[in-house]
Design an enzyme around this catalytic site. Structure first.
Site, PDB file in Angstrom:
ATOM      1  N   ALA A  60       0.798  -1.230   0.000  1.00  0.00           N
ATOM      2  CA  ALA A  60       0.000   0.000   0.000  1.00  0.00           C
ATOM      3  C   ALA A  60       0.831   1.279   0.000  1.00  0.00           C
ATOM      4  O   ALA A  60       0.261   2.370   0.008  1.00  0.00           O
ATOM      5  CB  ALA A  60      -0.924   0.004   1.219  1.00  0.00           C
ATOM      6  N   ILE A  89       0.041   1.308  -7.460  1.00  0.00           N
ATOM      7  CA  ILE A  89      -1.333   0.808  -7.526  1.00  0.00           C
ATOM      8  C   ILE A  89      -1.934   0.664  -6.130  1.00  0.00           C
ATOM      9  O   ILE A  89      -3.076   1.052  -5.884  1.00  0.00           O
ATOM     10  CB  ILE A  89      -1.380  -0.534  -8.276  1.00  0.00           C
ATOM     11  CG1 ILE A  89      -1.001  -0.324  -9.750  1.00  0.00           C
ATOM     12  CG2 ILE A  89      -2.760  -1.175  -8.163  1.00  0.00           C
ATOM     13  CD1 ILE A  89      -0.793  -1.614 -10.524  1.00  0.00           C
ATOM     14  N   TYR A 126       9.077 -14.916 -12.790  1.00  0.00           N
ATOM     15  CA  TYR A 126       8.020 -13.985 -12.375  1.00  0.00           C
ATOM     16  C   TYR A 126       6.701 -14.386 -13.013  1.00  0.00           C
ATOM     17  O   TYR A 126       5.661 -14.439 -12.354  1.00  0.00           O
ATOM     18  CB  TYR A 126       8.406 -12.563 -12.781  1.00  0.00           C
ATOM     19  CG  TYR A 126       7.296 -11.548 -12.615  1.00  0.00           C
ATOM     20  CD1 TYR A 126       6.929 -11.073 -11.360  1.00  0.00           C
ATOM     21  CD2 TYR A 126       6.611 -11.047 -13.726  1.00  0.00           C
ATOM     22  CE1 TYR A 126       5.913 -10.146 -11.216  1.00  0.00           C
ATOM     23  CE2 TYR A 126       5.600 -10.118 -13.588  1.00  0.00           C
ATOM     24  CZ  TYR A 126       5.259  -9.668 -12.333  1.00  0.00           C
ATOM     25  OH  TYR A 126       4.248  -8.750 -12.193  1.00  0.00           O
ATOM     26  N   LYS A 166       2.932 -15.601 -11.410  1.00  0.00           N
ATOM     27  CA  LYS A 166       1.642 -15.013 -11.749  1.00  0.00           C
ATOM     28  C   LYS A 166       0.683 -16.049 -12.344  1.00  0.00           C
ATOM     29  O   LYS A 166      -0.533 -15.973 -12.129  1.00  0.00           O
ATOM     30  CB  LYS A 166       1.828 -13.823 -12.698  1.00  0.00           C
ATOM     31  CG  LYS A 166       2.544 -12.643 -12.064  1.00  0.00           C
ATOM     32  CD  LYS A 166       1.780 -12.140 -10.835  1.00  0.00           C
ATOM     33  CE  LYS A 166       2.425 -10.917 -10.208  1.00  0.00           C
ATOM     34  NZ  LYS A 166       1.652 -10.401  -9.049  1.00  0.00           N
TER      35      LYS A 166
END
Length: 257
Positions: free
Chosen positions: A16, A20, A163, A167
């Site tokens: 956070a 984004i 990576y 995902k």
């Protein structure tokens, strides 16, 4: 009006402190949610709390220092949420990263492990603990959102295969969580948002040893903004309970791949 049912409800947002994740926090607070924003750099979240539009918002933002590679810190955060708020209604797994030069043939094992711990294990633990709190409080309309990547849908050359593998796993895990929830007759929903190129700190961190390459990447065409992804989050939250959005792919109009 579609967001009215989320007013006063509790959201957890990982990663956070910037990009984004920070923008999602701003939007949720604006729409009246109590947002627990976590990251390792908690001072940056505290700075967001001092922004005028956040201070004057209907909702509130609570900064929490949490390293997603450490399960004890994640569990401690959720125990604090249980004691303070009693429950969670929304979990947004935004934290994720990649490292350059982590090819499958010559990649560094520690780099692989760090990506797994944040992109997969941290996400799973946060999701598990959020759903646990939802079920303890008989919340049947909760929402889980994974901020994934277009790398969950194709593997491109260039050293990011591991990576991409994390995902792809996030996509599979989302479906796994959804299947288990449906088997238990739960109305909790699970969604993935898979962005293409977004103008955040991702490329600066990825090419921290080559800032010129980072600048070149983000100047190729008009990237998405963090706000665009935050709006996609709102689109999911605005849906009626009988609508289950599973996956959103969003990329710049000019992105060719």
């Amino acid at each position: 009006m579609a967001m009215q049912r989320w007013v006063g409800r509790v959201a957890v947002v990982t990663g956070a402190s910037a990009g984004i994740g920070a923008e999602i926090c701003r939007e949720l607070v604006k729409h009246g949610m109590i947002v627990v924003g976590c990251a390792r750099d908690v001072d940056r979240i505290r700075a967001i709390c001092e922004e005028e539009n956040v201070k004057s918002a209907v909702g509130s933002l609570k900064p929490v220092k949490c390293d997603l590679t450490k399960e004890n810190e994640i569990l401690s955060m959720f125990e604090d949420i249980r004691k303070t708020y009693g429950c969670v209604h929304l979990c947004i797994n935004n934290a994720g990263f990649s490292e350059i030069n982590t090819t499958l043939l010559e990649g560094d094992t520690d780099s692989w492990r760090r990506m797994l711990e944040v992109n997969v294990m941290g996400l799973c633990i946060c999701t598990r603990e959020s759903i646990k709190l939802m079920r303890e409080n008989s919340i049947n309309d909760g929402q889980i959102i994974h901020i994934s990547s277009m790398s969950a849908h194709r593997v491109r050359p260039g050293g990011l295969s591991f990576y991409s593998g994390t995902k792809f796993m996030v996509k599979a895990l989302a479906e796994g969580f959804r299947n288990e929830l449906r088997a238990s007759n739960s109305g909790i929903r699970v969604a993935c948002i898979s962005p293409g190129m977004v103008d955040t700190e991702f490329h600066k961190r990825l090419f921290k040893d080559n800032p010129e390459e980072a600048r070149r990447r983000v100047s190729q065409f008009t990237f998405l903004k963090a706000e665009d992804i935050a709006r996609a989050v709102l689109n999911i939250l605005e849906m009626e309970p009988h609508i289950d959005i599973n996956d959103i792919i969003i990329r710049p109009t000019e992105q060719p791949f």
